[in-house]
Design an enzyme around this catalytic site. Structure first.
Site, mmCIF file in Angstrom:
data_model
loop_
_atom_site.group_PDB
_atom_site.id
_atom_site.type_symbol
_atom_site.label_atom_id
_atom_site.label_comp_id
_atom_site.label_asym_id
_atom_site.label_seq_id
_atom_site.Cartn_x
_atom_site.Cartn_y
_atom_site.Cartn_z
ATOM 1 C CG HIS A 90 -9.837 3.087 3.170
ATOM 2 N ND1 HIS A 90 -9.194 4.294 3.125
ATOM 3 C CD2 HIS A 90 -8.860 2.163 3.380
ATOM 4 C CE1 HIS A 90 -7.883 4.114 3.319
ATOM 5 N NE2 HIS A 90 -7.665 2.835 3.476
ATOM 6 C CB ALA A 127 -8.332 -3.256 0.811
ATOM 7 C CD GLU A 145 -10.548 6.912 1.588
ATOM 8 O OE1 GLU A 145 -9.792 6.572 0.662
ATOM 9 O OE2 GLU A 145 -10.420 6.541 2.759
ATOM 10 N NE ARG A 175 -2.791 6.031 2.609
ATOM 11 C CZ ARG A 175 -2.970 4.861 3.197
ATOM 12 N NH1 ARG A 175 -3.659 3.919 2.562
ATOM 13 N NH2 ARG A 175 -2.476 4.617 4.393
ATOM 14 C CB THR A 230 -6.055 -1.798 -2.502
ATOM 15 O OG1 THR A 230 -4.828 -2.330 -3.019
ATOM 16 C CG2 THR A 230 -7.226 -2.527 -3.145
#
Length: 335
Positions: free
Chosen positions: A293, A295, A274, A246, A244
């Site tokens: 993404h 979180a 990403e 990078r 969580t």
């Protein structure tokens, strides 16, 4: 109490989420807002004129880089209050040279990330996301649940890489589980880690002992592919990798190989790149969970960050020291 001239610099959609009426009302009580109130473009003639009057920027996602040329348009700028975590995307050396106060809301953003990570760790112990995929294929017989080993959190060893804002909160929350917690971080204090209920160890030892590996380090040149093929090979068979932090902290190709083989499981909220390419094998593996993404702070969670920035603005106006100042030295090693 004086009210300085302020400009909000962020994506307009972000502004709409961060600032509902209670936050806007408080901002107006603390500062003078001109025209425009919010922008993500510092190069238009009207914004450049507005910058000449501004003492305070309230920033968030979508803020452009504060280059020397752009800062030249804001000779009276004294403080930047960031309604998000990292300021790395827009703060430049010129900001530090001018002695501008910078604060962020990284502590507030760490809360949902730690919550998400704790849930992921618990689900990893039960292999929940992977068994959920299995259930779609084995609808008539649930005996498949025995195929993924022991489904338990009690007695597990959790390896936390990075005793950061998020990492510390994860360690604190793990106290509610009957688990052993290991921490690897070259900057962490062993006494502080022990007081939190964990043990500070070197990264290789953490990897060899962990059932679940969770990553909480910033994206820096020194952390790129921190977890590569050699590090992944140290993990126990059946271990789960949670990221969580990078995406670039993990060597994606090496992780793909381990997950394709079935030796490791993964729960990834961030990836490198990403998003992943459409043909990445990770999308289709039954032992991999990918989330887009999510979180970090979203929806109502973001207003913790805007309220924190307003708290910092109020302290600034009263001459009190900030609670979450970002310094040039910290900037070199933090997210």
């Amino acid at each position: 109490m004086r009210r300085p001239q302020a400009l909000l610099v962020m994506d307009p959609a972000t502004f709409s989420t961060l600032f509902e009426e209670p936050q806007l009302r408080r901002l107006r009580e603390l500062a003078e807002l001109g025209d425009p109130v919010v922008t993500d473009d510092l190069d238009t003639p009207e914004v450049r004129r507005r910058l000449r009057e501004v003492e305070v920027l309230v920033t968030s996602w979508g803020c452009p880089r504060l280059s020397e040329e752009r800062l030249a348009d804001a000779p009276g700028l004294r403080a930047i209050f960031h309604c998000a975590g990292t300021v790395r995307t827009f703060v430049t050396d010129e900001v530090w040279r001018r002695g501008i106060l910078v604060t962020n809301a990284a502590d507030e953003n760490a809360i949902p990330v730690a919550e998400f990570t704790l849930a992921a760790i618990i689900f990893a112990g039960k292999k929940a996301p992977f068994l959920a995929q299995d259930a779609r294929r084995h609808r008539a017989d649930w005996s498949f649940a025995t195929s993924r080993g022991e489904l338990s959190n009690r007695g597990r060893t959790i390896g936390v890489v990075g005793h950061s804002r998020v990492g510390r909160r994860v360690v604190e929350r793990l106290r509610d589980l009957e688990v052993e917690v290991l921490v690897a971080d070259p900057y962490a204090d062993a006494g502080e880690v022990a007081a939190a209920g964990a043990q500070l160890v070197a990264l290789p030892e953490l990897l060899r002992r962990s059932d679940v590996l969770t990553l909480h380090v910033p994206a820096l040149p020194s952390t790129r592919h921190l977890i590569g093929a050699a590090e992944l090979a140290m993990l126990r068979d059946g271990a789960t990798v949670i990221n969580t932090a990078r995406g670039a902290v993990i060597d994606t190709a090496a992780l793909e190989r381990e997950c394709v083989s079935g030796r490791l499981d993964a729960m990834l909220d961030v990836t490198d790149p990403e998003p992943l390419p459409a043909d990445s094998p990770l999308y289709d593996l039954p032992n991999v969970m990918i989330t887009p993404h999510i979180a970090g702070s979203l929806g109502s969670e973001t207003r913790r960050m805007s309220e924190s920035a307003l708290d910092e603005l109020e302290r600034y106006l009263h001459g009190r020291p900030p609670r979450a100042a970002v310094t040039a030295d910290e900037f070199k090693v933090s997210a």
